[in-house]
Design an enzyme around this catalytic site. Structure first.
Site, mmCIF file in Angstrom:
data_model
loop_
_atom_site.group_PDB
_atom_site.id
_atom_site.type_symbol
_atom_site.label_atom_id
_atom_site.label_comp_id
_atom_site.label_asym_id
_atom_site.label_seq_id
_atom_site.Cartn_x
_atom_site.Cartn_y
_atom_site.Cartn_z
ATOM 1 N N ALA A 206 0.820 -1.217 0.000
ATOM 2 C CA ALA A 206 0.000 0.000 0.000
ATOM 3 C C ALA A 206 0.859 1.274 0.000
ATOM 4 C CB ALA A 206 -0.904 -0.004 1.232
ATOM 5 N N PRO A 207 0.408 2.339 -0.667
ATOM 6 C CA PRO A 207 -0.863 2.482 -1.395
ATOM 7 C C PRO A 207 -0.888 1.887 -2.800
ATOM 8 C CG PRO A 207 0.322 4.547 -1.430
ATOM 9 C CD PRO A 207 1.164 3.607 -0.609
ATOM 10 N N ASP A 245 -0.537 -9.638 7.244
ATOM 11 C CA ASP A 245 0.812 -9.325 7.715
ATOM 12 C C ASP A 245 1.805 -9.996 6.753
ATOM 13 O OD1 ASP A 245 3.255 -9.199 8.965
ATOM 14 O OD2 ASP A 245 2.478 -9.699 10.964
ATOM 15 N N LYS A 292 15.411 -0.527 4.066
ATOM 16 C CA LYS A 292 15.505 0.836 4.635
ATOM 17 C C LYS A 292 16.586 0.791 5.707
ATOM 18 C CE LYS A 292 11.275 1.112 2.731
ATOM 19 N NZ LYS A 292 10.964 1.793 1.493
HETATM 20 C C1 LIG Z 1 6.919 2.427 1.877
HETATM 21 S S1 LIG Z 1 5.330 1.760 2.050
HETATM 22 C C2 LIG Z 1 5.155 0.843 0.577
HETATM 23 C C3 LIG Z 1 4.899 1.693 -0.627
HETATM 24 C C4 LIG Z 1 4.559 0.879 -1.829
HETATM 25 N N1 LIG Z 1 5.703 0.121 -2.308
HETATM 26 C C5 LIG Z 1 4.073 1.758 -2.963
HETATM 27 O O1 LIG Z 1 4.681 1.738 -4.026
HETATM 28 O O2 LIG Z 1 3.066 2.432 -2.801
HETATM 29 C C6 LIG Z 1 5.538 0.547 3.250
HETATM 30 C C7 LIG Z 1 4.306 -0.281 3.522
HETATM 31 O O3 LIG Z 1 4.697 -1.384 4.308
HETATM 32 C C8 LIG Z 1 3.565 -1.746 5.055
HETATM 33 N N2 LIG Z 1 3.961 -2.674 6.129
HETATM 34 C C9 LIG Z 1 4.833 -2.475 7.138
HETATM 35 N N3 LIG Z 1 4.921 -3.605 7.892
HETATM 36 C C10 LIG Z 1 4.087 -4.512 7.325
HETATM 37 C C11 LIG Z 1 3.746 -5.856 7.606
HETATM 38 N N4 LIG Z 1 4.289 -6.494 8.653
HETATM 39 N N5 LIG Z 1 2.870 -6.474 6.799
HETATM 40 C C12 LIG Z 1 2.323 -5.853 5.756
HETATM 41 N N6 LIG Z 1 2.612 -4.580 5.426
HETATM 42 C C13 LIG Z 1 3.468 -3.913 6.204
HETATM 43 C C14 LIG Z 1 2.998 -0.428 5.541
HETATM 44 O O4 LIG Z 1 1.631 -0.572 5.874
HETATM 45 C C15 LIG Z 1 3.223 0.463 4.291
HETATM 46 O O5 LIG Z 1 2.049 0.541 3.530
#
Ligand SMILES: C[S@@+](CC[C@H](N)C(=O)[O-])C[C@H]1O[C@@H](n2cnc3c(N)ncnc32)[C@H](O)[C@@H]1O
Length: 340
Positions: A206-207, A245, A292
Site C-alpha cells: 500500500a498504497p 501481515d 531501509k
Molecule cells: C513504503 S510503504 C510501501 C509503498 C509501496 N511500495 C508503494 O509503491 O506504494 C511501506 C508499507 O509497508 C507496510 N507494512 C509495514 N509492515 C508490514 C507488515 N508487517 N505487513 C504488511 N505490510 C506492512 C505499511 O503498511 C506500508 O504501507
C-alpha cells in the site's frame, strides 16, 4: 600513482557522499577529495559492484583554467587525445555535469559546453553531429566523453564511464505513490521487467505504486498490506489486495511467483530473514526489494547483503544493490534466483 592505479571520480546522490566514501574504501579506493555529490579517488583499475555510486568517471584527468575559452580548449585537447585510434558509435554520449549546490555553476557549464561543441564542430563535424546529450539506458561501461565540473575553474573529464543505471523516471498520473518511481527505475537497472501473464507478490504494497507498476504491464499481483490501496491500484482488475501481515504470508511448498516485490518499512535485518525464506524455498524467480537502512550502518548492511555466502546472495544467480535516484535512506536489491 603507480601503473596499476588510476584516478576515478564517482558521482552519487547529493548528501550520500559520506556513505559512498566508506563503500569505496571497502573496495580498495583511496579517497583524495570529496564534496557534496562526488568523491575523487585513486585506486585499482578494475570494476567494483558499487551501490552508492551512480556514475564512475574512469581514469580521467582534471582540467583547470579561468576562462570559458581556455576550459573548452583544454577539454577539446583532452578529448582528441583520449579518442585517438577509437571509433565512437553514432549517438556517442557527450555528457556535461556539475557539482550540486555551487551557485551559478550551471550557467558557467552551459557556456563551456556551447564553446566546446562549437570547437568540436569546426574540427570534426561528423563526430559533433552524432553526439548525444543522454546516457544510454541500463547499467554498464560506456565510451564517449564525460565532463564533471567540481567548481568554476576545474573539470574532471574522461572517455570511459561506468553507469550504475540510476536515472530520474517519468511519473504516471495514475500511480498512487512516489514509490512507483523506484520500481520503474529498478527495472532499468535490471534490464528486465514484469510482462503480461507473469505473477507478482508485493509485500508492503500500500498504497500500491509497485503493484500498479507491475499491473500496468499486464502482470497479476497479490498485494499484501493492512493499509489501503489508492489511485490506479485501487480496484485494479489485476491486483488482488490482501489485508494481511507480510511476515505471515508464505506461498505453499513448491509454489513459485515470477516476481517478489518487497518495500516494508521494517528493520532491514528482520526483512532479510523473511526474504531468505522466500529465496531458500524458491518462491520467486526475480525480485525487487528495498531495505531501509534508516540510522543503521548502511555499509555494514550492504556487506551482509552482498556476502557471497550470506543469507541472500548464495541463492542468487544475479544480484545488484543500488542506491537509486528515487531512493532516500534505503537501497534497492534486484536480481534473480539460482535454478535448483
Ligand atoms: C513504503 S510503504 C510501501 C509503498 C509501496 N511500495 C508503494 O509503491 O506504494 C511501506 C508499507 O509497508 C507496510 N507494512 C509495514 N509492515 C508490514 C507488515 N508487517 N505487513 C504488511 N505490510 C506492512 C505499511 O503498511 C506500508 O504501507
Amino acid at each position: 600513482m603507480n601503473s596499476d592505479t588510476v584516478k576515478n571520480l564517482f558521482i552519487c546522490q547529493p548528501g550520500f557522499e559520506d556513505l559512498l566514501g566508506p563503500e569505496l574504501q571497502n573496495h580498495g579506493f583511496q579517497l583524495l577529495e570529496s564534496r557534496r555529490g562526488w568523491v575523487l579517488t585513486e585506486g585499482p583499475d578494475e570494476d567494483a559492484p558499487l551501490c552508492f555510486a551512480h556514475l564512475q568517471l574512469k581514469g580521467g584527468k582534471t582540467v583547470t583554467a579561468e576562462s570559458i575559452n581556455a576550459l573548452a580548449g583544454q577539454l577539446l585537447d583532452l578529448f582528441l587525445e583520449q579518442i585517438k585510434g577509437k571509433k565512437l558509435p553514432d549517438n556517442w554520449p557527450l555528457i556535461f555535469r556539475f557539482a550540486d549546490g555551487e551557485k551559478g555553476l550551471g550557467q558557467r557549464v552551459k557556456s563551456v559546453e556551447k564553446e566546446f561543441r562549437a570547437r568540436l564542430k569546426k574540427r570534426m563535424a561528423r563526430l559533433a553531429r552524432t553526439a548525444s546529450a543522454d546516457l544510454p539506458r541500463g547499467c554498464g561501461n560506456v565510451e564517449g566523453f564525460f565532463i564533471f565540473f567540481t567548481d568554476f575553474n576545474s573539470a574532471y573529464a574522461t572517455s570511459k564511464l561506468w553507469n550504475g543505471g540510476q536515472r530520474r523516471m517519468a511519473d504516471d498520473p495514475a500511480a498512487p505513490s512516489r514509490s512507483y518511481l523506484k520500481t520503474e527505475e529498478a527495472f532499468v537497472v535490471m534490464g528486465r521487467e514484469p510482462v503480461a501473464g507473469e505473477t507478482v507478490v508485493d509485500l508492503g504494497a500500500a498504497p500500491g505504486g509497485w503493484s500498479y507498476s507491475a499491473a500496468k504491464r499486464g502482470a497479476s499481483v497479490v498485494g499484501i498490506d493492512n493499509g489501503p490501496m489508492k489511485g490506479g491500484a485501487l480496484d485494479h482488475p489485476l491486483i488482488e489486495h490482501r489485508r494481511d501481515d507480510a511476515f505471515k504470508f508464505m506461498p505453499a511448498s513448491g509454489e513459485t511467483y515470477d516476481w517478489l516485490f518487497c518495500d516494508l518499512v521494517e528493520d532491514p535485518h528482520h526483512v532479510m530473514r523473511l526474504i531468505e525464506e522466500w529465496f531458500e524455498n524458491r518462491h520467486c524467480r526475480h525480485f525487487v526489494i528495498n531495505l531501509k537502512f534508516g540510522r543503521a550502518d548502511a555499509n555494514s548492511l550492504l556487506r551482509k547483503v552482498l556476502d557471497p555466502d550470506g543469507r541472500l546472495a548464495r541463492h542468487c544467480s544475479q544480484l545488484s544493490v543500488r542506491h537509486l535516484f528515487h531512493d532516500r535512506d534505503e537501497f534497492t536489491l534486484t536480481g534473480s534466483i539460482r535454478e535448483a
